[in-house]
Design a protein around this motif. Structure first.
Motif, PDB file in Angstrom:
ATOM      1  N   SER A   1      34.739  35.888  48.300  1.00 33.90           N
ATOM      2  CA  SER A   1      34.710  35.606  46.857  1.00 33.90           C
ATOM      3  C   SER A   1      36.034  35.036  46.377  1.00 33.90           C
ATOM      4  N   PHE A   2      35.996  34.512  45.149  1.00 36.52           N
ATOM      5  CA  PHE A   2      37.190  33.917  44.534  1.00 36.52           C
ATOM      6  C   PHE A   2      38.297  34.928  44.283  1.00 36.52           C
ATOM      7  N   LYS A   3      37.979  36.226  44.405  1.00 40.13           N
ATOM      8  CA  LYS A   3      38.973  37.249  44.084  1.00 40.13           C
ATOM      9  C   LYS A   3      40.159  37.228  45.043  1.00 40.13           C
ATOM     10  N   ASP A   4      39.975  36.650  46.222  1.00 38.00           N
ATOM     11  CA  ASP A   4      41.054  36.668  47.217  1.00 38.00           C
ATOM     12  C   ASP A   4      42.297  35.916  46.737  1.00 38.00           C
TER      13      ASP A   4
ATOM     14  N   ALA B   1      38.854  49.029  39.279  1.00 39.56           N
ATOM     15  CA  ALA B   1      37.439  49.233  38.964  1.00 39.56           C
ATOM     16  C   ALA B   1      36.782  47.899  39.249  1.00 39.56           C
ATOM     17  N   SER B   2      35.511  47.918  39.664  1.00 37.27           N
ATOM     18  CA  SER B   2      34.961  46.640  40.106  1.00 37.27           C
ATOM     19  C   SER B   2      33.444  46.610  40.048  1.00 37.27           C
ATOM     20  N   THR B   3      32.914  45.377  39.923  1.00 35.98           N
ATOM     21  CA  THR B   3      31.484  45.177  40.154  1.00 35.98           C
ATOM     22  C   THR B   3      31.278  44.796  41.628  1.00 35.98           C
ATOM     23  N   GLY B   4      32.313  44.902  42.435  1.00 35.57           N
ATOM     24  CA  GLY B   4      32.162  44.787  43.889  1.00 35.57           C
ATOM     25  C   GLY B   4      33.067  43.810  44.593  1.00 35.57           C
ATOM     26  N   ASN B   5      33.299  42.654  44.004  1.00 36.16           N
ATOM     27  CA  ASN B   5      34.111  41.659  44.712  1.00 36.16           C
ATOM     28  C   ASN B   5      35.602  41.946  44.642  1.00 36.16           C
ATOM     29  N   THR B   6      36.073  42.370  43.475  1.00 35.66           N
ATOM     30  CA  THR B   6      37.494  42.716  43.366  1.00 35.66           C
ATOM     31  C   THR B   6      37.819  43.831  44.342  1.00 35.66           C
ATOM     32  N   SER B   7      36.921  44.823  44.427  1.00 37.88           N
ATOM     33  CA  SER B   7      37.197  45.959  45.307  1.00 37.88           C
ATOM     34  C   SER B   7      37.214  45.538  46.770  1.00 37.88           C
TER      35      SER B   7
ATOM     36  N   THR C   1      24.780  41.278  39.262  1.00 34.51           N
ATOM     37  CA  THR C   1      25.592  42.481  39.011  1.00 34.51           C
ATOM     38  C   THR C   1      27.085  42.187  38.899  1.00 34.51           C
ATOM     39  N   ALA C   2      27.540  41.106  39.523  1.00 33.38           N
ATOM     40  CA  ALA C   2      28.979  40.787  39.478  1.00 33.38           C
ATOM     41  C   ALA C   2      29.461  40.565  38.051  1.00 33.38           C
ATOM     42  N   ILE C   3      28.562  40.096  37.179  1.00 32.62           N
ATOM     43  CA  ILE C   3      28.974  39.791  35.798  1.00 32.62           C
ATOM     44  C   ILE C   3      28.272  40.715  34.785  1.00 32.62           C
ATOM     45  N   ARG C   4      27.929  41.896  35.280  1.00 34.53           N
ATOM     46  CA  ARG C   4      27.295  42.894  34.403  1.00 34.53           C
ATOM     47  C   ARG C   4      28.405  43.625  33.656  1.00 34.53           C
ATOM     48  N   ILE C   5      28.990  42.964  32.672  1.00 34.00           N
ATOM     49  CA  ILE C   5      30.167  43.491  31.972  1.00 34.00           C
ATOM     50  C   ILE C   5      29.981  43.293  30.472  1.00 34.00           C
ATOM     51  N   GLY C   6      30.107  44.389  29.717  1.00 36.75           N
ATOM     52  CA  GLY C   6      29.843  44.304  28.278  1.00 36.75           C
ATOM     53  C   GLY C   6      31.100  44.268  27.433  1.00 36.75           C
TER      54      GLY C   6
ATOM     55  N   GLY D   1      31.180  33.757  33.548  1.00 34.89           N
ATOM     56  CA  GLY D   1      32.025  34.663  32.763  1.00 34.89           C
ATOM     57  C   GLY D   1      31.595  36.105  32.907  1.00 34.89           C
ATOM     58  N   GLY D   2      32.506  36.961  33.350  1.00 32.17           N
ATOM     59  CA  GLY D   2      32.259  38.403  33.424  1.00 32.17           C
ATOM     60  C   GLY D   2      33.354  39.098  32.647  1.00 32.17           C
ATOM     61  N   ASN D   3      34.412  39.498  33.384  1.00 36.87           N
ATOM     62  CA  ASN D   3      35.552  40.115  32.718  1.00 36.87           C
ATOM     63  C   ASN D   3      36.474  39.044  32.118  1.00 36.87           C
ATOM     64  N   LEU D   4      36.159  37.783  32.418  1.00 35.06           N
ATOM     65  CA  LEU D   4      36.731  36.583  31.794  1.00 35.06           C
ATOM     66  C   LEU D   4      38.165  36.248  32.202  1.00 35.06           C
ATOM     67  N   ALA D   5      38.579  36.751  33.359  1.00 32.96           N
ATOM     68  CA  ALA D   5      39.919  36.419  33.836  1.00 32.96           C
ATOM     69  C   ALA D   5      39.940  35.048  34.495  1.00 32.96           C
ATOM     70  N   ASN D   6      38.861  34.705  35.179  1.00 29.66           N
ATOM     71  CA  ASN D   6      38.878  33.496  35.985  1.00 29.66           C
ATOM     72  C   ASN D   6      38.994  32.246  35.125  1.00 29.66           C
ATOM     73  N   SER D   7      38.184  32.213  34.058  1.00 26.81           N
ATOM     74  CA  SER D   7      38.260  31.062  33.156  1.00 26.81           C
ATOM     75  C   SER D   7      39.665  30.958  32.572  1.00 26.81           C
TER      76      SER D   7
ATOM     77  N   LEU E   1      31.605  27.975  42.212  1.00 30.39           N
ATOM     78  CA  LEU E   1      30.773  29.013  42.839  1.00 30.39           C
ATOM     79  C   LEU E   1      31.712  30.118  43.297  1.00 30.39           C
ATOM     80  N   THR E   2      31.456  31.317  42.804  1.00 31.75           N
ATOM     81  CA  THR E   2      32.463  32.375  42.935  1.00 31.75           C
ATOM     82  C   THR E   2      32.270  33.310  44.121  1.00 31.75           C
ATOM     83  N   GLY E   3      31.011  33.403  44.621  1.00 33.96           N
ATOM     84  CA  GLY E   3      30.787  34.387  45.692  1.00 33.96           C
ATOM     85  C   GLY E   3      29.798  33.890  46.731  1.00 33.96           C
TER      86      GLY E   3
ATOM     87  N   CYS F   1      24.946  31.051  47.413  1.00 28.91           N
ATOM     88  CA  CYS F   1      25.973  31.674  46.556  1.00 28.91           C
ATOM     89  C   CYS F   1      25.389  32.935  45.950  1.00 28.91           C
ATOM     90  N   GLU F   2      26.245  33.676  45.287  1.00 30.86           N
ATOM     91  CA  GLU F   2      25.790  34.870  44.567  1.00 30.86           C
ATOM     92  C   GLU F   2      25.055  34.467  43.294  1.00 30.86           C
ATOM     93  N   PRO F   3      24.180  35.342  42.793  1.00 31.66           N
ATOM     94  CA  PRO F   3      23.531  35.017  41.522  1.00 31.66           C
ATOM     95  C   PRO F   3      24.545  34.740  40.409  1.00 31.66           C
TER      96      PRO F   3
END
Ligand code: F0G
Length: 435
Positions: free
Chosen positions: A112-115, A136-142, A301-306, A240-246, A377-379, A347-349
């Motif tokens: 993933s792009f988190k690397d 804390a993570s939806t999986g890729n950061t962790s 699930t990677a962008i399941r962030i409210g 867009g999830g936690n919105l750091a990448n943008s 494409l992030t994952g 890619c990931e959803p």
């Protein structure tokens, strides 16, 4: 006014907002003081041929624009970055856009792009002598954090929402030896609890609130500019999830422009899932002045962030670059993912929202046929194989989610068949799919 001291959760002790790494004066440098853009471009490309680990990294080969370490000898790298930029011939044709590309950040060492962000922030943790890191993570950061921590010989703590991350990602945290806590809450709840934990223990927080993560995550902007021979595409579309990448990519392009490496910045658009769209709502309701958290639901699930941490930064990037922010439905995400798959690009959803978003923007007339567009494409597709299998088996989407799209979905589904163990039966299966 912003303070100068960050708390352990990287928020300003005065205003509570997030910090950003700034390099004062980059924009004002004149004459001999200004970096030689031509020399830098040459050096960065040349490093790809070197056998030094840092030069081989698609993050650290740009280290002149990442002066975040006392010594680059402390950098922890898995040879991240240098990811491929693919042309998308079928989507190009379908959308009537010649210059349509995907920058595949899922081709990074942990998929993933988190690397790219993790190599930067984990190196800071190591240099500062931390023994423990956490996110804390939806999986890729962790997954990324656990791998880089293991390489550096640090211990890592992963806090994830129980049952709401893809198996591939959970497996990675275990494989790389993290202490993995599955909490009976969502991502936003995990973030809240971890923020308390790092206030009480000497643990370095590696969520994207950590500004050094964004320094690494800005480097794909450099690679994109390099791939376009320093002419930048017209439009970059990111999930867009936690919105750091943008935010990070916007920073990367902005800094390149300040330094005279590129003449302009692309539009940056952010796409969210309909059920996890707090930024879309914020921009519609208050022009990005405030954000109301939502209870997030999406199978991506990677962008399941409210309650995204970096929403202010992302809103600024969208507004400054003239981009758009919109949301797409579960069926639109699944269709776009299958379409990318049929181009040979899994890619990931969460990554597929970019193509789904572009289709909407094109239908609205917001993107012209002559524009050059890059989807980020992030994952990697193997992160969430269950999603793909469920789609092809027809068990992913509910009937009410597919109304009007049944034919499109049927044309994309390629379910595996159980076939008798004879050549005739296999040939019959081939015949049944000819045409
Ligand atoms: N795509 C993927 C595959 C992700 O894992 C994430 C975020 C995003 C897009 C959104 O990026 O948060 O910078 O807006 N994943 C985080 C995680 C939150 O914990 O792995 P963002």
């Amino acid at each position: 006014m912003a303070g100068t001291e960050a708390r352990p959760d990287f928020r300003c002790s005065l205003c509570g907002d997030l910090f950003e790494v700034e390099y004062p004066g980059w924009g004002q440098r004149k004459g001999n003081d200004r970096p030689n853009a031509g020399a830098l471009r040459w050096l960065w490309r040349e490093r790809r041929c070197s056998s030094e680990a840092l030069d081989n990294s698609g993050v650290w080969r740009f280290r002149e624009l990442l002066p975040i370490l006392e010594s680059f000898g402390n950098a922890v790298t898995l040879r991240e970055g240098n990811t491929p930029l693919y042309h998308l011939p079928r989507a190009s044709k379908a959308l009537g856009i010649d210059q349509l590309f995907a920058k595949h950040q899922g081709m990074n060492p942990t998929g993933s792009f988190k690397d790219t962000g993790m190599t930067a922030a984990l190196s800071v943790a190591k240099e500062r002598g931390f023994e423990w890191v956490a996110c804390a993570s939806t999986g890729n950061t962790s997954a990324a954090m656990a791998a880089y921590a293991a390489r550096a010989g640090l211990r890592s703590l992963v806090v994830i929402p129980d049952g709401k991350i893809a198996w591939g990602k959970l497996a990675q945290a275990m494989d790389y030896g993290a202490v993995t806590c599955q909490l009976k809450t969502d991502f936003d709840g995990c973030m809240r609890i971890l923020t308390q934990v790092v206030k009480e223990a000497h643990i370095y927080l590696l969520n994207s609130v950590n500004p050094y993560r964004l320094e690494g995550q800005k480097t794909p902007a450099f690679e994109i500019a390099e791939a376009f021979d320093w002419n930048v595409p017209d439009h970059l579309i990111v999930p867009g999830g936690n919105l750091a990448n943008s935010s990070a990519l916007g920073k990367g392009f902005r800094e390149m422009k300040e330094l005279g490496l590129v003449g302009r910045v692309p539009r940056i658009s952010v796409i969210q899932a309909e059920g996890a769209n707090p930024l879309v709502r914020s921009l519609a309701d208050s022009n990005g002045a405030s954000l109301e958290p939502v209870e997030a639901h999406t199978r991506a699930t990677a962008i399941r962030i409210g309650n995204p941490a970096s929403w202010r930064k992302a809103a600024r990037v969208i507004q400054e670059t003239g981009g758009w922010c919109l949301d797409v439905s579960e069926a639109e995400i699944a269709i776009a993912k299958a379409e990318l798959g049929s181009e040979g690009l899994g890619c990931e959803p969460a990554s597929a929202v970019t193509l789904a978003g572009l289709k909407k923007l094109r239908a609205q007339g917001a993107v012209g046929s002559g524009e050059s567009v890059v989807l980020l494409l992030t994952g990697h597709t193997l992160k969430d194989a269950d999603y793909t299998i469920d789609f092809h088996r027809g068990t992913l989407l509910k009937e009410e989610e597919t109304v009007g799209l049944e034919q499109k979905i049927d044309s994309l589904r390629r379910n595996a068949q159980v076939v008798e163990a004879t050549p005739e039966a296999v040939l019959a299966a081939v015949k049944g799919n000819v045409g």
